[in-house]
Scaffold this active site. Structure first.
Site, PDB file in Angstrom:
ATOM      1  N   GLU A   1     -17.963 -28.040  41.439  1.00 50.82           N
ATOM      2  CA  GLU A   1     -18.762 -27.403  40.379  1.00 50.82           C
ATOM      3  C   GLU A   1     -18.398 -27.911  38.986  1.00 50.82           C
ATOM      4  OE1 GLU A   1     -21.485 -24.866  40.555  1.00 50.82           O
ATOM      5  OE2 GLU A   1     -21.485 -25.990  38.691  1.00 50.82           O
TER       6      GLU A   1
ATOM      7  N   GLU B   1     -12.612 -38.026  27.794  1.00 51.60           N
ATOM      8  CA  GLU B   1     -11.906 -38.592  28.950  1.00 51.60           C
ATOM      9  C   GLU B   1     -10.641 -39.299  28.460  1.00 51.60           C
ATOM     10  OE1 GLU B   1     -13.124 -38.250  32.264  1.00 51.60           O
ATOM     11  OE2 GLU B   1     -14.289 -36.851  31.077  1.00 51.60           O
TER      12      GLU B   1
ATOM     13  N   ASP C   1     -20.015 -41.706  31.261  1.00 42.05           N
ATOM     14  CA  ASP C   1     -19.732 -40.369  31.798  1.00 42.05           C
ATOM     15  C   ASP C   1     -21.043 -39.601  32.038  1.00 42.05           C
ATOM     16  OD1 ASP C   1     -17.725 -38.032  32.229  1.00 42.05           O
ATOM     17  OD2 ASP C   1     -19.150 -37.239  30.757  1.00 42.05           O
TER      18      ASP C   1
ATOM     19  N   LYS D   1     -22.587 -38.223  35.658  1.00 48.59           N
ATOM     20  CA  LYS D   1     -23.064 -36.843  35.903  1.00 48.59           C
ATOM     21  C   LYS D   1     -24.529 -36.853  36.346  1.00 48.59           C
ATOM     22  CE  LYS D   1     -19.742 -34.900  32.652  1.00 48.59           C
ATOM     23  NZ  LYS D   1     -19.476 -34.703  31.230  1.00 48.59           N
TER      24      LYS D   1
END
Ligand code: NDP
Ligand code: HSE
Length: 435
Positions: free
Chosen positions: A132, A193, A204, A208
């Protein structure tokens, strides 16, 4: 009735996210065990540098001496991976799964690039992987797509998926900070990050988007197949011009289903200041999901940082402690070799565009530029060019053009032609304009 056995947790990493997980497990132990039906016990933690001074006092667990000290500990049921990266972290998770542990991870980079390997590994060992926290920080978007929206064919996803970029853009726009200062702020807040290049160059957000696309559209997108531009080359001048025109720049990750296939990209996009996504500020994220039955949905919340991300990790642990069934069913289904819809080339994208040209300030330039655009069937919606009368020696100006809707292929051809004009002094700068 005998007390149920606690869920015994080993954790790899205790940086920004891991510290939040440990704090939440310690401070909310009572409510978590009530919801899970048994205690959640953090037993062991592995860090890289055990002698580092930690800013938060947390007690009650042992420091592990090696990754095997956690992955091979028969008393540990589940391994939380909050280290990051795609090499060491993958091997550690595979080792945990092979040793009969379930895995909870926040690592979108591993899911996006090695999801198939990881899930095959979990399936072959009868274990599950929960993730999650990998997208949207504290926003429960993974559960929402997997469960709350499972009745829908998802037609499109449009999201602000990177907290670092959104923080930088907000501070540069609202507070006129320069880029390095804004980036430092995002790092200090724990949003970035370990290698912030992944944030600012759009990787990134692409990771996602690949995870969401897999869940929502049953498609396995190679990260390199997602066209991406970050904010690392954004000029403050474009933030200013966008503002003058009534727009805000946000880094958007988008995937749309078309009857012929799917199209995806990550890019800075100009959004009208009044739209919901334009109003997402700081480290917040928002994800717009459009389903064929539900229509428009919008999920909003803290997209990065210690406690919001810990909220997502610990929620996975609570669910895992009460029943593994949901995660086992998801693990058996996800990242299998399944036919994906075709990926359409970028030139199929249709958008309005913002175009900035650094041009000579002399008669005929406007006509040359509009001639090139017209020859590529690109229609101009508005133009701004500021007078330079206060700087009489400067014979160059910035010309900013907003176009009407145009296919990306034609627009980019027009840009190439504009770049070759003698009156155009630097490469054209252009961004899509969101609807
Ligand atoms: P940090 O860099 O803050 O923490 C990383 C942790 O891993 C540190 O505790 C570090 O040890 C430890 N570590 C690094 N290398 C090793 C190694 N070789 N062996 C053992 N331990 C190691 O990262 P974050 O907490 O920010 O991120 C962790 C993960 O969560 C990443 O996958 C990230 O993408 C993801 N994530 C992060 C979010 C955020 O807001 N930060 C939000 C959502 C997901 P030490 O403390 O000794 O340096
Ligand atoms: N670096 C990521 C971001 C962390 O800034 O959004 C959350 O995944």
């Amino acid at each position: 009735m005998p007390k149920p056995r606690p869920l015994r947790i080993g954790m790899l990493g205790m940086g920004t996210v891991g510290t939040g997980v440990a704090v939440l497990l310690q401070n909310s132990a009572h409510i978590l065990s009530h919801r899970a039906g048994r205690e959640l016990q953090l037993v062991k933690v592995l860090v890289k540098n055990p002698s580092k001074t930690r800013d938060t006092p947390i007690h009650g667990f042992k420091l592990a001496s090696s990754v095997e000290d956690i992955t091979r500990d028969p008393d540990i049921d589940v391994v939380v991976e909050v280290v990051g990266g795609t090499g060491w972290a993958f091997d550690a998770m595979a080792q945990a799964l092979a040793n009969g542990k379930d895995v909870v991870t926040a690592n979108k980079a591993v899911l996006a690039t090695r999801g198939g390997e990881l899930f095959d590994f979990a399936r072959s060992h009868g274990r599950c992987v929960a993730f999650e926290a990998s997208v949207g920080g504290g926003i429960p978007i993974i559960g929402a797509i997997q469960r709350g929206l499972s009745a829908n064919r998802i037609l499109g996803i449009q999201g602000i998926l990177n907290g670092t970029c959104n923080y930088i853009l907000t501070r540069m726009t609202d507070d006129h900070l320069d880029y390095p200062t804004a980036l430092k702020g995002a790092q200090d807040l724990g949003f970035a990050e370990a290698d912030p290049t992944l944030d600012v160059n759009g990787t990134d957000a692409a990771h996602k988007l690949a995870v969401l696309a897999h869940l929502a559209m049953d498609t396995t997108l190679g990260v390199d197949s997602i066209s991406r531009r970050g904010i690392d080359e954004l000029d403050p001048l474009d933030i200013r011009f966008a503002g003058e025109l009534g727009y805000t720049i946000r880094l958007l990750a988008e995937i749309w289903c078309d009857p012929d296939g799917i199209i995806s990209h990550v890019s800075p996009v100009l959004l009208r200041k009044t739209t919901p996504l334009a109003q997402v500020r700081g480290g917040f994220n928002a994800v717009r999901v459009i389903g064929d039955a539900v229509g428009e949905t919008l999920f909003y919340g803290a997209g990065a940082g210690r406690m919001p991300t810990a909220s997502a990790v610990v929620s996975d642990l609570v669910e895992l402690a009460s029943s593994r069934d949901g995660f086992m069913a998801a693990t058996s289904r996800l990242w299998r070799d399944s036919p994906s819809p075709p990926l359409l080339p970028q030139d199929k994208l249709r958008s309005r565009y913002y175009l900035r040209l650094h041009v000579l300030d002399r008669p005929g330039v406007m006509a040359e530029v509009s001639g090139v655009l017209a020859s590529h069937s690109i229609s101009i919606a508005s133009v701004i060019q500021h007078e330079t009368i206060d700087q009489p020696n400067i014979s160059q100006v910035q010309m900013v053009i907003m176009t009407h809707l145009a296919p990306a292929g034609k627009f980019l051809d027009a840009v190439r032609s504009l770049d070759s004009l003698g009156c155009v002094l630097a490469k054209a700068v252009h961004y899509p304009v969101g609807e």
